[in-house]
Design a protein around this motif. Structure first.
Motif, PDB file in Angstrom:
ATOM      1  N   UNK B  53       0.834  -1.202   0.000  1.00 42.86           N
ATOM      2  CA  UNK B  53       0.000   0.000   0.000  1.00 42.86           C
ATOM      3  C   UNK B  53       0.872   1.257   0.000  1.00 42.86           C
ATOM      4  N   UNK B  54       2.042   1.167   0.682  1.00 41.32           N
ATOM      5  CA  UNK B  54       2.979   2.302   0.615  1.00 41.32           C
ATOM      6  C   UNK B  54       3.459   2.515  -0.816  1.00 41.32           C
ATOM      7  N   UNK B  55       3.899   1.423  -1.436  1.00 44.45           N
ATOM      8  CA  UNK B  55       4.426   1.538  -2.796  1.00 44.45           C
ATOM      9  C   UNK B  55       3.352   2.114  -3.717  1.00 44.45           C
ATOM     10  N   UNK B  56       2.132   1.590  -3.589  1.00 46.25           N
ATOM     11  CA  UNK B  56       1.066   2.052  -4.475  1.00 46.25           C
ATOM     12  C   UNK B  56       0.747   3.520  -4.258  1.00 46.25           C
ATOM     13  N   UNK B  57       0.619   3.926  -2.975  1.00 45.68           N
ATOM     14  CA  UNK B  57       0.118   5.287  -2.759  1.00 45.68           C
ATOM     15  C   UNK B  57       1.198   6.340  -2.960  1.00 45.68           C
ATOM     16  N   UNK B  58       2.434   6.054  -2.535  1.00 48.66           N
ATOM     17  CA  UNK B  58       3.467   7.098  -2.646  1.00 48.66           C
ATOM     18  C   UNK B  58       4.290   6.931  -3.930  1.00 48.66           C
ATOM     19  N   UNK B  59       4.957   5.766  -4.071  1.00 48.11           N
ATOM     20  CA  UNK B  59       5.822   5.592  -5.240  1.00 48.11           C
ATOM     21  C   UNK B  59       5.026   5.684  -6.533  1.00 48.11           C
ATOM     22  N   UNK B  68     -10.092   7.862  -9.616  1.00 48.80           N
ATOM     23  CA  UNK B  68     -10.430   6.744 -10.491  1.00 48.80           C
ATOM     24  C   UNK B  68      -9.365   5.643 -10.445  1.00 48.80           C
ATOM     25  N   UNK B  69      -8.088   6.048 -10.401  1.00 48.41           N
ATOM     26  CA  UNK B  69      -7.025   5.057 -10.427  1.00 48.41           C
ATOM     27  C   UNK B  69      -7.056   4.177  -9.184  1.00 48.41           C
ATOM     28  N   UNK B  70      -7.157   4.832  -7.998  1.00 51.43           N
ATOM     29  CA  UNK B  70      -7.136   4.013  -6.777  1.00 51.43           C
ATOM     30  C   UNK B  70      -8.340   3.095  -6.738  1.00 51.43           C
ATOM     31  N   UNK B  71      -9.488   3.614  -7.196  1.00 51.99           N
ATOM     32  CA  UNK B  71     -10.683   2.756  -7.194  1.00 51.99           C
ATOM     33  C   UNK B  71     -10.468   1.543  -8.082  1.00 51.99           C
ATOM     34  N   UNK B  72      -9.886   1.790  -9.263  1.00 54.71           N
ATOM     35  CA  UNK B  72      -9.666   0.673 -10.176  1.00 54.71           C
ATOM     36  C   UNK B  72      -8.703  -0.336  -9.557  1.00 54.71           C
ATOM     37  N   UNK B  73      -7.635   0.143  -8.909  1.00 54.77           N
ATOM     38  CA  UNK B  73      -6.672  -0.782  -8.310  1.00 54.77           C
ATOM     39  C   UNK B  73      -7.359  -1.631  -7.246  1.00 54.77           C
ATOM     40  N   UNK B  74      -8.148  -0.971  -6.394  1.00 55.23           N
ATOM     41  CA  UNK B  74      -8.855  -1.723  -5.358  1.00 55.23           C
ATOM     42  C   UNK B  74      -9.786  -2.748  -6.005  1.00 55.23           C
ATOM     43  N   UNK B  75     -10.475  -2.319  -7.060  1.00 60.82           N
ATOM     44  CA  UNK B  75     -11.377  -3.232  -7.750  1.00 60.82           C
ATOM     45  C   UNK B  75     -10.654  -4.462  -8.262  1.00 60.82           C
ATOM     46  N   UNK B  76      -9.486  -4.247  -8.867  1.00 57.60           N
ATOM     47  CA  UNK B  76      -8.751  -5.386  -9.424  1.00 57.60           C
ATOM     48  C   UNK B  76      -8.301  -6.326  -8.306  1.00 57.60           C
TER      49      UNK B  76
END
Lengths: 535, 94, 202
Positions: B53-59, B68-76
């Motif tokens: 979650x660190x890598x996804x949100x910061x990096x 939209x991007x975070x929603x899609x990632x969570x969806x996947x």
């Protein structure tokens, strides 16, 4: 762009680009030209697949060996399956009509990544080439069926590697198309075209795009595992090494069931365009059709297990998959009701595309009902390995996607080619085709119920009469197909010039000339109303 | 089409996140040396999830991008979990 | 004939495209995670014992290497945003070197297994039972596929570095750098899960 004849923008067919002759097609990044590339390659593969199918039906016209050996029959149904599934019905509507019409229907000049779009056509051709290579090299053609079931797919001496890798490459092509469409729809809709003002064909392409994107990688990795299994003896699915062949089936159907929705969703989209146009009436329940597309794509992801009812899954899994399978029938039925409600009190104009849409509704419902029978655990055990399944599948995929494909072909033909086709021949072809179709696959339902097993080149004498009917149906259908396609090709030369809106359609593609100019729109339209605005 | 102004993340933030990620890795390794029985895998996976979650949100800038991007990632991620769960439905009940 | 068609630039579209592609990568590995969970569930003890033979030290070092390399490529985006071309190139160079270091470690790690005749299809491995065959089959396939992604990522980053050097990627247009970063982070993310699943289940 400076041209002598500057008043009229040249159509995409006449446009002279950097390259000449064939190169102006195979190096073009114009979505319309790429769509034509797909169309012609797809028709060639379809003709191959259909001929294989006809030969198989001819073999089945009498018990015992008629025109081919058992091994040839195995190779034929494998190749028929691979070509028809991976190279015809999966790319079918998205790659041909999606490519041509998606940008136009949402008011864009091209897709988001035009070069990627061309690349995916090259992957497509490369994939099919690999599959065809597998037929003529190595120790005999693949004979596993298009499902490549483990452990047979790594035990057979047939030439599996190029075929499996070819299917992998075809999957990659499909992913790239889906990705391209998703970005196009997200980023390139014309100003004012909110999500709920988007026509239904783009909507189904959107739902399809997600399925292509999120389901295809699973089969990609599964096929790579089969390749690793054959070359490196890793033991993923080999019971002698501790692997579980059933797990292969899980993974395979995790893709291949959603793949059915890749085939059928855009078909439903095309039907949703044809019906309001020829009823001159706004589509009934637009929002429900949109929602049901999304619901089908979503639920369709979790019902793969109904292909494995007789494979030996746990009881809990059986019940769950059966329940979920029934659920997916609901959104499909919603669509059918909406289409019929659209016709109610419409001023119906009986043209060829509308006949195709009616044919679609009829065969799709037979496909759907036989599907419900197969979704029930108890009946499936009797029917699963019989021709009943083959028939159900062809009613859905050939009846659904195939009818919609030809419907779309006749609907958008004037737009794509700038010519009108001969309606009388088109209708004659349709009638012949329809009669053959129903005889061929309708008879198979009864053969299956009586217990005629699938995947054999031979059968018991009891099934002889039914098979004669069915095979004659195949010949008639094949003849009908020939009439339809020859008529379309002949009309390229002889057809009258098509106006920009021959059917009175209201979506954006009918606002521009036929055939469309290179850049589609002189000025990007601004959208203020919903897509099917009939007064 | 104009490209909206991009958020600039200071170098320091990245270094803090890196320190956190390395600390989590070492914690995870140390914890597996102590026998925690059946919990070992669960804990290791929870730590991996926190790290990602660190890598996804910061990096990967998800924290600063369009929602939209975070929603899609969570969806996947949910989709994949659902597929794994349904597959295990078969294996756990055989 | 594309020159007239593609005139505008849409960074958000390229980024969306990249993310969608990353989703397919997630599901590609996702398929393998499904296989892993099923076989681990069926062979818990063999997986447990086979994991003991992997070197936690090399695994940990490789994890940290990848984490640092992810940080450096992330920082290079900040550098280019702040118009510091030299620093951006330096950070990308570091990323590439760290990626290579990861591969070198992997090479020696695999080399050790091969010396002990532990590889798919070997008679020694086959004699140790089904659980071990599956564990090592998955281990080699998943880390191998991951290493392939490292190699692709390195090539991608190299191309990006060259474009920065030639100023094709610049403070006004650096979406390609962001995309290469996204790809590299995904490779890192996958490793974050591979590491505990193979090395830490002892």
């Amino acid at each position: 762009m400076s041209r002598e004849n500057n008043t009229v923008e040249p159509s995409y067919l006449d446009y002279k680009g950097k390259y000449k002759g064939i190169f102006s097609w195979i190096l073009s990044t114009d979505h319309k030209r790429i769509a034509i590339l797909y169309l012609f390659s797809l028709l060639a593969f379809f003709a191959t697949g259909a001929t294989l199918g006809l030969l198989m039906k001819l073999e089945l016209i009498a018990p015992g060996k008629t025109i081919m050996t058992a091994q040839t029959y195995n190779a034929f149904f494998t190749l028929h399956g691979i070509i028809m599934i991976f190279a015809v019905v999966i790319p079918g509507l998205p790659a041909v009509f999606g490519n041509f019409l998606l940008p136009i229907m949402i008011g864009a000049k091209d897709v988001a990544f035009p070069r990627l779009n061309l690349l995916s056509w090259y992957f497509y051709v490369a994939g099919v080439t690999l599959v065809l290579i597998s037929q003529f090299t190595g120790q005999g053609p693949p004979d596993t069926g298009w499902t490549f079931y483990a452990p047979y797919s790594f035990r057979t001496t047939g030439n599996m590697l190029p075929a499996v890798f070819g299917a992998f490459v075809l999957g990659f092509s499909s992913i790239l198309t889906g990705l391209n469409f998703l970005v196009t729809i997200h980023r390139m809709r014309a100003p004012g075209m909110t999500w709920l003002k988007m026509p239904l064909f783009p909507w189904t392409l959107y739902a399809t795009g997600w399925v292509q994107l999120l389901a295809t990688p699973i089969i990609g990795i599964t096929l790579l595992m089969i390749i690793a299994e054959r070359t490196l003896h890793i033991g993923f699915f080999d019971p002698t090494l501790g692997g579980d062949p059933l797990l292969y089936q899980h993974l395979f159907w995790t893709y291949s069931h959603p793949a059915v929705y890749i085939m059928i969703l855009p078909a439903m989209g095309a039907i949703s365009e044809i019906i309001p146009t020829f009823c001159h009436k706004t589509i009934f329940g637009y929002k429900f059709i949109v929602a049901s597309s999304i619901a089908i794509a979503f639920v369709g992801y979790f019902i793969w297990g109904h292909h494995m009812f007789t494979s030996g899954m746990s009881g809990t899994a059986l019940y769950t998959f059966s329940l979920l399978t029934f659920l997916v029938a609901i959104p499909s039925a919603i669509k059918v009701f909406n289409w019929i409600a659209t016709m109610y009190k419409g001023s119906i104009d009986l043209q060829t595309p509308f006949y195709w849409a009616l044919g679609f509704l009829f065969v799709f419902m037979i496909g759907g009902f036989t599907g419900l029978i197969l979704g029930s655990l108890a009946t499936d055990i009797h029917l699963h390995n019989t021709h009943f399944v083959v028939s159900h599948f062809h009613f859905i995929v050939f009846g659904g996607t195939g009818f919609a494909f030809f419907g779309a072909m006749h609907y958008w033909y004037p737009k794509i080619t700038g010519k009108m086709y001969d309606t009388r021949w088109a209708n004659t072809g349709l009638i012949i085709f329809f009669a053959g179709f129903i005889t061929l696959y309708g008879e198979m339902i009864f053969l299956g119920m009586k217990g005629m097993p699938r995947r054999y080149y031979d059968y018991d004498e009891v099934f002889h009469t039914g098979n004669i009917f069915s095979s004659l149906g195949a010949i008639v259908m094949y003849f009908g197909l020939a009439v339809i396609i020859i008529n379309l090709i002949a009309s390229l030369r002889n057809g009258a010039k098509a106006p920009s809106d021959p059917w009175g359609g209201k979506t954006l593609e009918w606002t521009i000339p036929s055939p469309p100019p290179v850049e589609n729109f002189d000025e990007i339209p601004v959208i203020t109303k919903g897509p099917y605005n009939y007064k | 089409m104009e490209n909206e102004k991009n958020h600039i993340i200071p170098y320091k933030t990245f270094l803090y996140v890196l320190a956190g990620l390395i600390a989590l890795t070492l914690t995870s390794v140390t914890l597996t040396q102590i026998s925690l029985g059946a919990m070992t895998v669960t804990i290791a996976l929870i730590i991996a999830a926190v790290k990602s979650s660190f890598v996804l949100s910061i990096f990967m800038h998800l924290k600063f991008e369009n929602k939209m991007f975070s929603r899609a990632v969570i969806g996947v991620i949910l989709l994949l979990s659902a597929v794994i769960a349904i597959t295990l439905l078969d294996y756990l009940n055989r | 004939m594309n020159t007239i068609l593609v005139t505008h630039r849409d960074d958000l579209a390229s980024k969306t495209g990249m993310w969608l592609f990353l989703f397919t990568e997630m599901l590609l590995f996702g398929g393998l995670f499904i296989v892993y969970s099923v076989y681990r569930y069926r062979n818990p003890i063999a997986f447990h014992q086979a994991a003991h033979e992997l070197s936690i030290i090399i695994g940990t070092i490789n994890t940290i290497i990848l984490l640092i390399s992810s940080t450096t490529i992330a920082m290079s985006i900040t550098a280019i945003q702040k118009k510091n071309k030299k620093l951006a190139l330096l950070l990308l160079g570091t990323t590439i070197l760290l990626g290579l270091a990861f591969l070198v470690n992997k090479y020696f790690e695999w080399g050790e297994h091969f010396k002990e005749h532990i590889y798919p299809g070997s008679a020694v491995l086959a004699s140790r039972g089904h659980g071990d065959v599956l564990f090592y089959g998955l281990y080699f396939f998943m880390t191998g596929l991951h290493a392939l992604h490292i190699i692709i990522g390195l090539i991608f980053i190299l191309v990006v570095a060259v474009s920065i050097f030639r100023e094709k990627i610049n403070p006004e247009n650096y979406v390609l750098l962001e995309n290469s970063g996204l790809y590299w982070h995904l490779v890192d993310l996958i490793w974050i899960f591979l590491f505990p699943l193979f090395y830490l289940i002892t």
